[in-house]
Design a protein around this motif. Structure first.
Motif, PDB file in Angstrom:
ATOM      1  N   TRP A  67       0.838  -1.197   0.000  1.00 32.68           N
ATOM      2  CA  TRP A  67       0.000   0.000   0.000  1.00 32.68           C
ATOM      3  C   TRP A  67       0.877   1.252   0.000  1.00 32.68           C
ATOM      4  O   TRP A  67       0.618   2.211  -0.739  1.00 32.68           O
ATOM      5  CB  TRP A  67      -0.927  -0.033   1.220  1.00 32.68           C
ATOM      6  CG  TRP A  67      -1.823   1.150   1.341  1.00 32.68           C
ATOM      7  CD1 TRP A  67      -2.822   1.537   0.480  1.00 32.68           C
ATOM      8  CD2 TRP A  67      -1.814   2.120   2.393  1.00 32.68           C
ATOM      9  NE1 TRP A  67      -3.435   2.673   0.946  1.00 32.68           N
ATOM     10  CE2 TRP A  67      -2.835   3.057   2.122  1.00 32.68           C
ATOM     11  CE3 TRP A  67      -1.047   2.273   3.535  1.00 32.68           C
ATOM     12  CZ2 TRP A  67      -3.102   4.143   2.947  1.00 32.68           C
ATOM     13  CZ3 TRP A  67      -1.320   3.354   4.371  1.00 32.68           C
ATOM     14  CH2 TRP A  67      -2.334   4.259   4.071  1.00 32.68           C
ATOM     15  N   ASN A  68       1.932   1.242   0.796  1.00 34.74           N
ATOM     16  CA  ASN A  68       2.835   2.387   0.844  1.00 34.74           C
ATOM     17  C   ASN A  68       3.648   2.538  -0.438  1.00 34.74           C
ATOM     18  O   ASN A  68       3.900   3.652  -0.886  1.00 34.74           O
ATOM     19  CB  ASN A  68       3.729   2.313   2.083  1.00 34.74           C
ATOM     20  CG  ASN A  68       2.990   2.779   3.311  1.00 34.74           C
ATOM     21  OD1 ASN A  68       2.800   3.971   3.509  1.00 34.74           O
ATOM     22  ND2 ASN A  68       2.523   1.843   4.119  1.00 34.74           N
ATOM     23  N   MET A  69       4.038   1.430  -1.043  1.00 37.37           N
ATOM     24  CA  MET A  69       4.718   1.499  -2.346  1.00 37.37           C
ATOM     25  C   MET A  69       3.766   2.138  -3.367  1.00 37.37           C
ATOM     26  O   MET A  69       4.177   2.959  -4.189  1.00 37.37           O
ATOM     27  CB  MET A  69       5.151   0.106  -2.820  1.00 37.37           C
ATOM     28  CG  MET A  69       6.275  -0.523  -2.010  1.00 37.37           C
ATOM     29  SD  MET A  69       7.896   0.200  -2.280  1.00 37.37           S
ATOM     30  CE  MET A  69       8.323  -0.495  -3.875  1.00 37.37           C
ATOM     31  N   GLY A  70       2.484   1.761  -3.294  1.00 39.05           N
ATOM     32  CA  GLY A  70       1.489   2.331  -4.199  1.00 39.05           C
ATOM     33  C   GLY A  70       1.342   3.840  -4.028  1.00 39.05           C
ATOM     34  O   GLY A  70       1.142   4.566  -5.013  1.00 39.05           O
ATOM     35  N   LYS A  71       1.437   4.318  -2.796  1.00 36.89           N
ATOM     36  CA  LYS A  71       1.345   5.764  -2.558  1.00 36.89           C
ATOM     37  C   LYS A  71       2.518   6.489  -3.217  1.00 36.89           C
ATOM     38  O   LYS A  71       2.336   7.553  -3.816  1.00 36.89           O
ATOM     39  CB  LYS A  71       1.306   6.064  -1.053  1.00 36.89           C
ATOM     40  CG  LYS A  71       0.010   5.637  -0.405  1.00 36.89           C
ATOM     41  CD  LYS A  71      -0.218   6.155   0.995  1.00 36.89           C
ATOM     42  CE  LYS A  71       0.913   6.096   1.937  1.00 36.89           C
ATOM     43  NZ  LYS A  71       0.558   6.467   3.325  1.00 36.89           N
ATOM     44  N   ILE A  72       3.700   5.908  -3.117  1.00 36.09           N
ATOM     45  CA  ILE A  72       4.863   6.546  -3.744  1.00 36.09           C
ATOM     46  C   ILE A  72       4.746   6.491  -5.261  1.00 36.09           C
ATOM     47  O   ILE A  72       4.998   7.487  -5.953  1.00 36.09           O
ATOM     48  CB  ILE A  72       6.180   5.894  -3.256  1.00 36.09           C
ATOM     49  CG1 ILE A  72       6.358   6.139  -1.751  1.00 36.09           C
ATOM     50  CG2 ILE A  72       7.377   6.442  -4.040  1.00 36.09           C
ATOM     51  CD1 ILE A  72       7.518   5.386  -1.128  1.00 36.09           C
ATOM     52  N   LYS A  73       4.342   5.360  -5.777  1.00 38.29           N
ATOM     53  CA  LYS A  73       4.184   5.208  -7.234  1.00 38.29           C
ATOM     54  C   LYS A  73       3.172   6.208  -7.769  1.00 38.29           C
ATOM     55  O   LYS A  73       3.396   6.855  -8.797  1.00 38.29           O
ATOM     56  CB  LYS A  73       3.752   3.777  -7.578  1.00 38.29           C
ATOM     57  CG  LYS A  73       3.585   3.513  -9.056  1.00 38.29           C
ATOM     58  CD  LYS A  73       3.211   2.050  -9.301  1.00 38.29           C
ATOM     59  CE  LYS A  73       3.119   1.727 -10.758  1.00 38.29           C
ATOM     60  NZ  LYS A  73       1.854   2.136 -11.360  1.00 38.29           N
TER      61      LYS A  73
ATOM     62  N   GLN B 294       2.421   9.078  -6.704  1.00 39.92           N
ATOM     63  CA  GLN B 294       2.869  10.464  -6.650  1.00 39.92           C
ATOM     64  C   GLN B 294       4.158  10.744  -7.423  1.00 39.92           C
ATOM     65  O   GLN B 294       4.524  11.912  -7.597  1.00 39.92           O
ATOM     66  CB  GLN B 294       3.043  10.888  -5.190  1.00 39.92           C
ATOM     67  CG  GLN B 294       1.712  10.899  -4.456  1.00 39.92           C
ATOM     68  CD  GLN B 294       1.841  11.424  -3.058  1.00 39.92           C
ATOM     69  OE1 GLN B 294       2.515  12.421  -2.814  1.00 39.92           O
ATOM     70  NE2 GLN B 294       1.185  10.750  -2.123  1.00 39.92           N
ATOM     71  N   THR B 295       4.847   9.710  -7.854  1.00 38.36           N
ATOM     72  CA  THR B 295       6.092   9.943  -8.593  1.00 38.36           C
ATOM     73  C   THR B 295       6.025   9.446 -10.031  1.00 38.36           C
ATOM     74  O   THR B 295       6.766   9.932 -10.869  1.00 38.36           O
ATOM     75  CB  THR B 295       7.300   9.271  -7.902  1.00 38.36           C
ATOM     76  OG1 THR B 295       7.077   7.867  -7.824  1.00 38.36           O
ATOM     77  CG2 THR B 295       7.527   9.852  -6.513  1.00 38.36           C
ATOM     78  N   ILE B 296       5.140   8.495 -10.303  1.00 34.28           N
ATOM     79  CA  ILE B 296       5.074   7.906 -11.644  1.00 34.28           C
ATOM     80  C   ILE B 296       3.710   8.145 -12.280  1.00 34.28           C
ATOM     81  O   ILE B 296       3.608   8.707 -13.368  1.00 34.28           O
ATOM     82  CB  ILE B 296       5.390   6.400 -11.588  1.00 34.28           C
ATOM     83  CG1 ILE B 296       6.832   6.188 -11.102  1.00 34.28           C
ATOM     84  CG2 ILE B 296       5.163   5.738 -12.948  1.00 34.28           C
ATOM     85  CD1 ILE B 296       7.206   4.766 -10.773  1.00 34.28           C
TER      86      ILE B 296
END
Length: 155
Positions: A41-47, A49-51
């Motif tokens: 879920w946290n990886m998804g938040k970064i993805k 907002q950056t990708i």
């Protein structure tokens, strides 16, 4: 500083190993799945907002997500792969391949690489540099994928 982190990691692993020894295999599977779900879920938040939508970049949210990922990576999750967790137990299903339990040197190598990349993601995210975070996010994701490709069954 590195010595303190090493001491902390050894102590945390020892405590986690002791705790998992008292835990039923079904619970070990449940908790490791929860940890990986939270990390995903946290990886998804970064993805996101950056990708996926870089215009939505929020450095504080990304840094918080990176902190959570690093915390899970350093939490001693390996202790949740105890005896009897190599197959489905009770109502807990696992996608881990049997090779995971047979190739411990390879597992260790992949785990160390993941922890290194997760820790670096945390450091880079603290800078707020979206381009650098995106690059390190890719490296962190590749370290996840390396383990999945080798040791996780397809659904």
């Amino acid at each position: 500083m590195k010595i303190n982190k090493l001491v902390f990691a050894v102590v945390a692993l020892g405590l986690a190993a002791g705790a998992s020894a008292q835990m039923k295999p079904e619970d070990q599977i449940k908790y490791r799945k929860a940890g990986y779900s939270f990390m995903s879920w946290n990886m998804g938040k970064i993805k996101a907002q950056t990708i996926d939508n870089p215009g939505s970049f929020n450095k504080d949210q990304v840094a918080g997500a990176a902190n959570a990922i690093a915390a899970i990576a350093n939490s001693g999750m390996g202790a949740l792969y105890g005896p009897g967790t190599d197959k489905d137990v009770g109502n807990q299903k696992t996608r881990v391949k049997p090779e995971f339990f047979q190739q411990q040197d390879e597992v260790r190598k992949l785990a160390v690489a993941f922890v290194k990349e997760a820790n670096e993601l945390q450091k880079v995210a603290a800078t707020g540099d979206a381009a650098a975070i995106k690059a390190q996010f890719g490296k962190t994701g590749e370290s996840c994928k390396a383990c999945h490709d080798k040791f996780r069954k397809d659904e």
